[in-house]
Design a protein around this motif. Structure first.
Motif, PDB file in Angstrom:
ATOM      1  N   PHE A 180      -4.590  -6.246   6.186  1.00  0.00           N
ATOM      2  CA  PHE A 180      -3.707  -5.883   5.066  1.00  0.00           C
ATOM      3  C   PHE A 180      -3.930  -4.428   4.666  1.00  0.00           C
ATOM      4  O   PHE A 180      -2.994  -3.720   4.290  1.00  0.00           O
ATOM      5  N   LEU A 181      -5.161  -3.979   4.760  1.00  0.00           N
ATOM      6  CA  LEU A 181      -5.459  -2.593   4.395  1.00  0.00           C
ATOM      7  C   LEU A 181      -4.931  -1.620   5.434  1.00  0.00           C
ATOM      8  O   LEU A 181      -4.472  -0.525   5.106  1.00  0.00           O
ATOM      9  N   GLY A 184     -11.037   4.854   7.978  1.00  0.00           N
ATOM     10  CA  GLY A 184     -10.532   4.268   9.209  1.00  0.00           C
ATOM     11  C   GLY A 184      -9.895   2.909   9.013  1.00  0.00           C
ATOM     12  O   GLY A 184      -9.231   2.403   9.909  1.00  0.00           O
ATOM     13  N   VAL A 185     -10.106   2.303   7.864  1.00  0.00           N
ATOM     14  CA  VAL A 185      -9.501   0.996   7.575  1.00  0.00           C
ATOM     15  C   VAL A 185      -8.531   1.112   6.400  1.00  0.00           C
ATOM     16  O   VAL A 185      -7.376   0.702   6.494  1.00  0.00           O
ATOM     17  N   ALA A 227      -8.986   2.865  -1.486  1.00  0.00           N
ATOM     18  CA  ALA A 227      -7.836   2.190  -2.090  1.00  0.00           C
ATOM     19  C   ALA A 227      -8.228   1.601  -3.440  1.00  0.00           C
ATOM     20  O   ALA A 227      -9.366   1.195  -3.646  1.00  0.00           O
ATOM     21  N   ARG A 228      -7.243   1.580  -4.326  1.00  0.00           N
ATOM     22  CA  ARG A 228      -7.438   0.832  -5.571  1.00  0.00           C
ATOM     23  C   ARG A 228      -6.490  -0.352  -5.586  1.00  0.00           C
ATOM     24  O   ARG A 228      -5.442  -0.338  -4.926  1.00  0.00           O
ATOM     25  N   PHE A 229      -6.871  -1.359  -6.360  1.00  0.00           N
ATOM     26  CA  PHE A 229      -6.163  -2.641  -6.346  1.00  0.00           C
ATOM     27  C   PHE A 229      -5.736  -2.969  -7.771  1.00  0.00           C
ATOM     28  O   PHE A 229      -6.573  -3.076  -8.661  1.00  0.00           O
ATOM     29  N   ALA A 278       0.838  -1.195   0.000  1.00  0.00           N
ATOM     30  CA  ALA A 278       0.000   0.000   0.000  1.00  0.00           C
ATOM     31  C   ALA A 278       0.875   1.248   0.000  1.00  0.00           C
ATOM     32  O   ALA A 278       1.751   1.411   0.843  1.00  0.00           O
ATOM     33  N   GLN A 279       0.631   2.081  -0.980  1.00  0.00           N
ATOM     34  CA  GLN A 279       1.363   3.339  -1.077  1.00  0.00           C
ATOM     35  C   GLN A 279       0.349   4.467  -1.129  1.00  0.00           C
ATOM     36  O   GLN A 279      -0.708   4.326  -1.714  1.00  0.00           O
ATOM     37  N   VAL A 280       0.691   5.569  -0.559  1.00  0.00           N
ATOM     38  CA  VAL A 280      -0.244   6.685  -0.517  1.00  0.00           C
ATOM     39  C   VAL A 280      -0.030   7.570  -1.736  1.00  0.00           C
ATOM     40  O   VAL A 280       1.086   7.955  -2.062  1.00  0.00           O
TER      41      VAL A 280
END
Ligand code: CA
Length: 484
Positions: free
Chosen positions: A388-389, A341-342, A83-85, A28-30
């Motif tokens: 994971f998130l 929050g997640v 988030a995108r996957f 995960a990258q911001v």
């Protein structure tokens, strides 16, 4: 689709990694360009769940995956505020079985929903068997109210309809596709179907009653989804919003077509208009959550049920293949979720996930009454994505994912970044790709002129997985015959 950590597989992946290229690891990258997300407060107990499914939407046909000719601000908002996957998979490359896996959290080939079912309502068991529990059935004892809106495709036989399967409400159609213009919806029921594809012309079902409609179908479905949110702000609820857009037939209104005067290809223009209509509706759903103050405690998931199809002018770039194919273009889909929050706003998650993870995640989040509905004899194949998130857990939710094309005799397995497509000699021969360096699946590592890499461990993993599968439990879509 439980993770498989057999040492032969680990060994071959390690060998590939050292011999070819470093494994592609994307955690995960911001995204610094991310917009303003809803306040990231800790989620309350029992989040609402909104699952939005597009039908045959191309991997490349959303803004968050780089689409340039079709603006999708509504869909992109989910990715920007959540988030995108990049490597999200469905469990099958066509509609019916993919939805069966998604809604149960279990691989559909375990229970016979392996292919698109006949929609002949006289054929028993032509959907997800009642021995399985879907998300609505899992959540109902935990106090959730559920609605299915749009395409069902999980059984037309009595007893398999949404309101027989845990949903409190249903507004939509039972079959795998539909005409979009209200004037075309003239059949009172499936009993009036007298030729193939006439099932696309039934009136909609509104909680068991066939009703006439006045609007373009995509707008009708959006309206009902918004109304449900407006009426259920007390929650918790599950909104299962299944657009049939942009599945064929390619049909759009002038209002939406007028947005794309510069797309010369007529089919692509109509497809763009259909996607745009859906995107408007998704934006309205998000607005409704805001209006009711529900955004902070609602998990919103968006995905396509399979890859873009060859017949609807969609694009899966840079992936190879289309709907129904064993290549990534058939099974890897646009996927984003928002969960304040997640999931951190703007996160990009690069490890493989599965549509089955939606059920596993919500069941864990909904509390013990939902968890208690999962029987030991029917364990979920999805995994809870929350750790994971949040970053609590590193690494891959799934080391290994499996697929089967039962009609064609094909199968596929992805272990880490290595993917084997097992087609056998009669199906064109087996293929092995390293997706970390070859996302487009162009360089078959089994070619004689390349360094020898044994596919045997991957074949062995497939063989082991097959032991838990069953044959199709019903006849296929094309089996409903009519007299000339
Ligand atoms: Ca589909």
């Amino acid at each position: 689709m439980r993770s498989t950590n057999s040492s032969p597989l680990a060994a071959i992946v390690a060998a590939i990694a050292s011999a070819v290229l470093p494994l592609h690891i994307a955690t995960a990258q911001v995204d610094p360009t991310a917009g303003n997300a809803p306040a990231a407060t800790a989620p309350q107990a029992q989040p609402n769940l909104v699952v939005i499914i597009a039908d045959d939407l191309g991997y490349a046909d959303v803004g968050f995956n780089g689409c340039e000719d079709i603006p999708t601000p509504g869909i992109d908002r989910i990715a920007r505020e959540g988030a995108r996957f990049t490597d999200a998979y469905v469990t099958a490359a066509v509609c019916g079985p993919s939805r069966a896996g998604l809604i149960t959290g279990r691989h559909q080939d375990r229970f016979g929903s392996c292919q698109n079912p006949t929609v002949d309502p006289s054929v028993p068991n032509n959907g997800v068997p009642t021995t399985e529990r879907n998300i609505a059935e899992l959540l109902r004892p935990a106090g959730y109210t559920s609605i299915a809106v749009g395409k069902w495709h999980l059984g037309t036989f009595p007893g398999l309809h949404p309101q027989d399967r845990g949903f409190d409400q249903f507004y939509g159609f039972l079959t795998g596709g539909h005409n979009y213009f209200p004037e075309n919806l003239t059949l009172e029921d499936l009993s009036e179907v007298n030729e193939p594809w006439a099932w696309y012309r039934t009136k909609l079902l509104d909680n068991g009653v066939r009703v006439g409609t006045k609007k373009y179908l995509t707008d009708e479905l959006s309206d009902r989804a918004v109304r449900f949110i407006d009426d259920h702000e007390q929650g918790p609820f599950f909104l299962y919003l299944c657009y049939n857009a942009p599945h064929t037939p390619l049909q759009a209104t002038e209002e939406y077509l007028a947005r794309f005067p510069d797309i010369a290809d007529k089919r692509r223009r109509t497809y763009a208009a259909m996607v745009s209509a859906m995107d408007d509706g998704i934006g309205r759903v998000l607005d409704a959550l805001d209006r009711k103050g529900l955004a902070a405690n609602t998990l919103v998931v968006f995905l396509s049920d399979n890859g873009g199809a060859e017949n609807n002018a969609s694009r899966n770039t840079p992936l190879r293949g289309y709907k129904a194919s064993p290549f990534e273009g058939g099974i890897r889909v646009p996927f984003a979720l928002r969960w304040p929050g997640v999931a951190e706003a703007g996160a990009v998650f690069g490890h493989p996930i599965s549509s089955m993870d939606i059920a596993a995640t919500i069941v864990e989040a909904a509390g013990p009454l939902a968890r208690a509905q999962v029987r030991e004899t029917h364990p979920l194949d999805g995994v809870d994505l929350r750790p994971f998130l949040s970053g609590e857990r590193d690494g891959r939710p799934h080391e290994t994912l499996f697929w089967r094309w039962v009609e064609k005799g094909h199968a596929a397995v992805r272990h880490a970044d290595l993917k084997l497509i097992a087609r056998g000699a009669e199906g064109g021969g087996d293929l092995l790709f390293n997706l970390a360096e070859d996302e487009g699946e162009r360089r078959n590592l089994l070619r004689a002129d390349l360094p020898g890499i044994s596919p045997d461990p991957l074949h062995a993993a497939l063989t082991q997985w097959f032991e838990g599968l069953v044959p199709p439990a019903y006849p296929p879509l094309g089996s409903w015959k009519f007299n000339d």
